[in-house]
Enzyme design. Structure first.
Site, PDB file in Angstrom:
ATOM      1  N   LYS A 107       0.823  -1.221   0.000  1.00 49.12           N
ATOM      2  CA  LYS A 107       0.000   0.000   0.000  1.00 49.12           C
ATOM      3  C   LYS A 107       0.849   1.261   0.000  1.00 49.12           C
ATOM      4  CE  LYS A 107       0.420  -1.690   4.391  1.00 49.12           C
ATOM      5  NZ  LYS A 107       0.317  -2.986   4.996  1.00 49.12           N
ATOM      6  N   LYS A 207      -4.090   3.158   2.799  1.00 49.94           N
ATOM      7  CA  LYS A 207      -5.160   2.252   2.348  1.00 49.94           C
ATOM      8  C   LYS A 207      -6.400   3.056   1.946  1.00 49.94           C
ATOM      9  CE  LYS A 207      -3.417  -1.300   5.479  1.00 49.94           C
ATOM     10  NZ  LYS A 207      -3.454  -1.805   6.861  1.00 49.94           N
ATOM     11  N   GLY A 304      -1.659 -10.432   8.675  1.00 48.89           N
ATOM     12  CA  GLY A 304      -1.226 -11.785   9.016  1.00 48.89           C
ATOM     13  C   GLY A 304      -1.003 -12.629   7.776  1.00 48.89           C
TER      14      GLY A 304
HETATM   15  P1  NAP Z   1       8.355  -9.035   5.758  1.00 48.12           P
HETATM   16  O1  NAP Z   1       7.915 -10.168   6.592  1.00 48.12           O
HETATM   17  O2  NAP Z   1       9.256  -8.014   6.329  1.00 48.12           O
HETATM   18  O3  NAP Z   1       9.016  -9.640   4.439  1.00 48.12           O
HETATM   19  C1  NAP Z   1       9.653  -8.860   3.488  1.00 48.12           C
HETATM   20  C2  NAP Z   1      10.382  -9.773   2.539  1.00 48.12           C
HETATM   21  O4  NAP Z   1      10.992  -8.995   1.521  1.00 48.12           O
HETATM   22  C3  NAP Z   1      11.493 -10.582   3.212  1.00 48.12           C
HETATM   23  O5  NAP Z   1      11.475 -11.891   2.733  1.00 48.12           O
HETATM   24  C4  NAP Z   1      12.770  -9.879   2.757  1.00 48.12           C
HETATM   25  O6  NAP Z   1      13.878 -10.738   2.647  1.00 48.12           O
HETATM   26  C5  NAP Z   1      12.334  -9.385   1.387  1.00 48.12           C
HETATM   27  N1  NAP Z   1      13.113  -8.248   0.939  1.00 48.12           N
HETATM   28  C6  NAP Z   1      13.216  -7.042   1.517  1.00 48.12           C
HETATM   29  N2  NAP Z   1      14.050  -6.263   0.816  1.00 48.12           N
HETATM   30  C7  NAP Z   1      14.482  -6.997  -0.216  1.00 48.12           C
HETATM   31  C8  NAP Z   1      15.381  -6.781  -1.272  1.00 48.12           C
HETATM   32  N3  NAP Z   1      16.009  -5.618  -1.401  1.00 48.12           N
HETATM   33  N4  NAP Z   1      15.584  -7.768  -2.154  1.00 48.12           N
HETATM   34  C9  NAP Z   1      14.952  -8.948  -2.037  1.00 48.12           C
HETATM   35  N5  NAP Z   1      14.094  -9.218  -1.047  1.00 48.12           N
HETATM   36  C10 NAP Z   1      13.872  -8.257  -0.150  1.00 48.12           C
HETATM   37  O7  NAP Z   1       7.090  -8.237   5.186  1.00 48.12           O
HETATM   38  P2  NAP Z   1       5.601  -8.760   5.041  1.00 48.12           P
HETATM   39  O8  NAP Z   1       4.922  -8.551   6.339  1.00 48.12           O
HETATM   40  O9  NAP Z   1       5.574 -10.088   4.409  1.00 48.12           O
HETATM   41  O10 NAP Z   1       4.996  -7.644   4.052  1.00 48.12           O
HETATM   42  C11 NAP Z   1       5.217  -7.699   2.660  1.00 48.12           C
HETATM   43  C12 NAP Z   1       4.305  -6.671   1.980  1.00 48.12           C
HETATM   44  O11 NAP Z   1       2.955  -6.973   2.298  1.00 48.12           O
HETATM   45  C13 NAP Z   1       4.520  -5.226   2.443  1.00 48.12           C
HETATM   46  O12 NAP Z   1       4.274  -4.356   1.385  1.00 48.12           O
HETATM   47  C14 NAP Z   1       3.451  -5.061   3.515  1.00 48.12           C
HETATM   48  O13 NAP Z   1       3.079  -3.711   3.709  1.00 48.12           O
HETATM   49  C15 NAP Z   1       2.339  -5.844   2.887  1.00 48.12           C
HETATM   50  N6  NAP Z   1       1.327  -6.322   3.818  1.00 48.12           N
HETATM   51  C16 NAP Z   1       1.691  -7.066   4.898  1.00 48.12           C
HETATM   52  C17 NAP Z   1       0.715  -7.533   5.754  1.00 48.12           C
HETATM   53  C18 NAP Z   1       1.063  -8.373   6.942  1.00 48.12           C
HETATM   54  O14 NAP Z   1       0.159  -8.759   7.669  1.00 48.12           O
HETATM   55  N7  NAP Z   1       2.328  -8.724   7.158  1.00 48.12           N
HETATM   56  C19 NAP Z   1      -0.632  -7.223   5.518  1.00 48.12           C
HETATM   57  C20 NAP Z   1      -0.980  -6.459   4.391  1.00 48.12           C
HETATM   58  C21 NAP Z   1       0.012  -6.033   3.546  1.00 48.12           C
HETATM   59  P3  NAP Z   1      14.512 -11.485   3.937  1.00 48.12           P
HETATM   60  O15 NAP Z   1      13.434 -12.376   4.462  1.00 48.12           O
HETATM   61  O16 NAP Z   1      15.649 -12.237   3.399  1.00 48.12           O
HETATM   62  O17 NAP Z   1      14.892 -10.401   4.889  1.00 48.12           O
HETATM   63  N1  HSE Z   2       0.456  -2.848  10.108  1.00 51.12           N
HETATM   64  C1  HSE Z   2      -0.740  -3.170   9.415  1.00 51.12           C
HETATM   65  C2  HSE Z   2      -1.899  -3.259  10.407  1.00 51.12           C
HETATM   66  C3  HSE Z   2      -0.524  -4.479   8.669  1.00 51.12           C
HETATM   67  O1  HSE Z   2      -1.666  -3.276  11.612  1.00 51.12           O
HETATM   68  O2  HSE Z   2      -3.051  -3.308   9.986  1.00 51.12           O
HETATM   69  C4  HSE Z   2      -1.550  -4.743   7.619  1.00 51.12           C
HETATM   70  O3  HSE Z   2      -1.535  -3.810   6.589  1.00 51.12           O
END
Ligand code: NAP
Ligand code: HSE
Length: 428
Positions: A107, A207, A304
């Site tokens: 986002k 968002k 999640g």
């Molecule tokens: P995360 O757990 O921090 O994972 C990020 C991933 O990206 C990791 O695997 C990291 O590698 C990789 N990465 C970061 N920089 C990189 C680079 N320069 N080259 C290659 N790989 C790279 O994040 P996430 O929670 O999965 O979130 C991912 C996306 O989804 C974000 O845009 C976030 O805003 C969105 N999102 C997340 C959630 C949630 O609940 N987590 C919900 C909605 C949206 P390493 O593992 O090797 O460090």
């Molecule tokens: N940090 C965000 C939240 C993750 O708490 O809703 C999902 O976008």
């Protein structure tokens, strides 16, 4: 036989690993629904050695996500790294440039570069889809672009940051101070790497700006979102709100008004008995009001591994099926420039201030409000501290700018101690 669709996944963290798990666990079901197999060809992350709890040995590895995006053996880049610019944007552009579709949960990137990326996708005849970017597992993007496409949308609102709702809920239910619950949220891994994105309302503002673009056919205009975080809310505010039949929520509202597009993300008081008022913990809720459908309420996990990966897969399966809805519901070139409303729709406000406990103090506050044209609906004094008394005022409907001016003047009175908390009472 139809050829499989081939994914390149950049980012194998919470969401990326979740996507790999769904593709592996439900391969046959997904193939039946998509009409073709969905295969992962190649993946990328920073560390190749990390154990991610999923089998990756069958996939090609790229250290560089841009190289992954440019591979000619992938059809779709699934961008799950995050970040407004940097590798996420570079890889997305590389994918579109080399004829791939893109699915992303990012986002932050779309709130800033959404128009540019949607226009680029259009120019290259591809699409960029982002169901997971808003409210995690809730299919709100699809609902707005498809299910509710026949409606003139009047208002979109909701609780879109699970972390803030978790903090506010525990502050209320367990009477815990903000700082303590914030630390628990950190321990549970709820907070973004920069926690201000959550508690400052920025993540939820990102968002909201995406939903507003779809709902009103306008270019994403994140800088125009009026933002306010939850950092100043006290358990006292929450208790006093509850006394009046309200709950405090970090609420986003987008509506088209005669003054332009209003977008705000701020802590508000909502009726405790309303669907938004009853929302607990990290759950999200989005409410859409359309001229034909009336009110539609969607509720579910906003974050999640499973919920977010579920949303990513919805986009992947649509692309595999050959469904290519424009990212913001209509061609990017036809999206209007959003004229930001120069003031928000009038509403009643809750104000909490700390007043010197001496004769005439309250009269000075009432006079300042009166001079600003703001009428008082209710007023209460809550006990006494050593030399001050916490005072709560509920105003009749007033504009935000009139209220802000009055608050500044009241804060300047010698009988008022410390900053004033003012919260909009939202008609939901
Ligand atoms: P995360 O757990 O921090 O994972 C990020 C991933 O990206 C990791 O695997 C990291 O590698 C990789 N990465 C970061 N920089 C990189 C680079 N320069 N080259 C290659 N790989 C790279 O994040 P996430 O929670 O999965 O979130 C991912 C996306 O989804 C974000 O845009 C976030 O805003 C969105 N999102 C997340 C959630 C949630 O609940 N987590 C919900 C909605 C949206 P390493 O593992 O090797 O460090
Ligand atoms: N940090 C965000 C939240 C993750 O708490 O809703 C999902 O976008």
């Amino acid at each position: 036989m139809t050829t499989p669709i081939r994914l390149g996944i950049a980012g194998l963290g919470t969401v990326g690993a979740g996507v790999v798990k769904i593709v592996q666990r439900h391969a046959a079901m997904i193939e039946a629904r998509a009409g073709r197999a969905v295969d992962i060809t190649a993946v990328s992350a920073r560390s190749r050695d990390k154990d991610r709890g999923v089998r990756l040995s069958a996939y090609a590895w790229e250290d560089d996500p841009v190289a992954l995006a440019r591979r000619d053996d992938i059809d779709v880049l699934v961008e799950l790294m995050g970040g407004t610019d940097g590798p996420a944007k570079a890889a997305t552009e590389a994918a579109l440039d080399t004829g791939k579709d893109v699915v992303t949960a990012n986002k932050a990137m779309l709130a800033v570069h959404g128009q540019h990326l949607a226009a680029m996708a259009e120019d290259t005849g591809r699409t960029i889809r982002f169901e997971a970017a808003v409210a995690g597992g809730i299919p709100i993007v699809k609902s707005l672009t498809e299910g509710l496409a026949g409606n003139d949308v009047r208002r979109v609102m909701g609780v879109m940051n699970g972390t803030c709702n978790y903090i506010l809920t525990r502050m209320e239910n367990e009477r815990l101070p903000y700082e303590e619950v914030f630390e628990d949220a950190r321990k549970l891994g709820y907070l973004e790497a920069d926690p201000n994105l959550d508690v400052g309302g920025i993540d939820a503002g990102h968002k909201l700006s995406l939903l507003a673009a779809i709902a009103f056919g306008t270019k994403v205009n994140f800088p125009a979102v009026e933002l306010e975080g939850i950092g100043n809310i006290t358990t006292g505010d929450i208790e006093q709100a509850a006394d009046m039949g309200f709950r405090v929520k970090l609420l986003g509202v987008a509506q088209m008004t005669g003054r332009g597009l209003e977008q705000r993300m701020s802590p508000c008081l909502v009726p405790a008995q309303s669907p938004l008022g009853q929302l607990e913990n990290a759950t999200n809720m989005v409410v859409v009001e359309g001229d034909a459908v009336g009110q539609v309420v969607l509720r579910g996990a906003g974050a999640g591994e499973g919920p977010t990966a579920s949303a990513v897969m919805s986009d992947v399966i649509d692309i595999a099926r050959g469904i290519r809805v424009a990212p913001f519901g209509q061609p990017a070139s036809q999206l209007a420039d959003a004229v930001a409303a120069n003031s928000s729709t009038p509403a009643p406000y809750y104000m909490r201030l700390s007043l010197a406990d001496k004769p005439g103090a309250l009269a000075k506050v009432a006079t300042t409000l009166g001079e600003a044209g703001i009428s008082i609906d209710r007023m209460r004094q809550y006990g006494h501290m050593a030399t001050t008394a916490p005072v709560l005022i509920v105003t009749h409907k007033t504009g935000r700018s009139a209220l802000k001016d009055a608050v500044a003047k009241i804060e300047g009175l010698d009988v008022v101690k410390g900053p004033i908390v003012s919260l909009r009472i939202e008609d939901v």
